[in-house]
Design a protein around this motif. Sequence first.
Motif: not given
Length: 68
Positions: A26-33
């Motif tokens: 939701e906050i735009g952090m799509h690279c959790l890996g």
Amino acid sequence: MKQVTKDMIIMDVLQLDPGTAEFFFEIGMHCLGCPSASGESVEQAALVHGVDPDVLIEKINAYLAAKA
């Protein structure tokens, strides 16, 4: 009940409950890996993405409380 704090590492939060990923998306952090997720705190990630860390923590903890 599980509680998340601002100083927790993102990866630790995800391991606590994988469902918390939605709040980071939701906050735009799509690279959790990516490496940042393994070394960055929730507060650092929130600030980098222009989000109040306290609001993010409240949302995550409300989600965890609802599951308890």
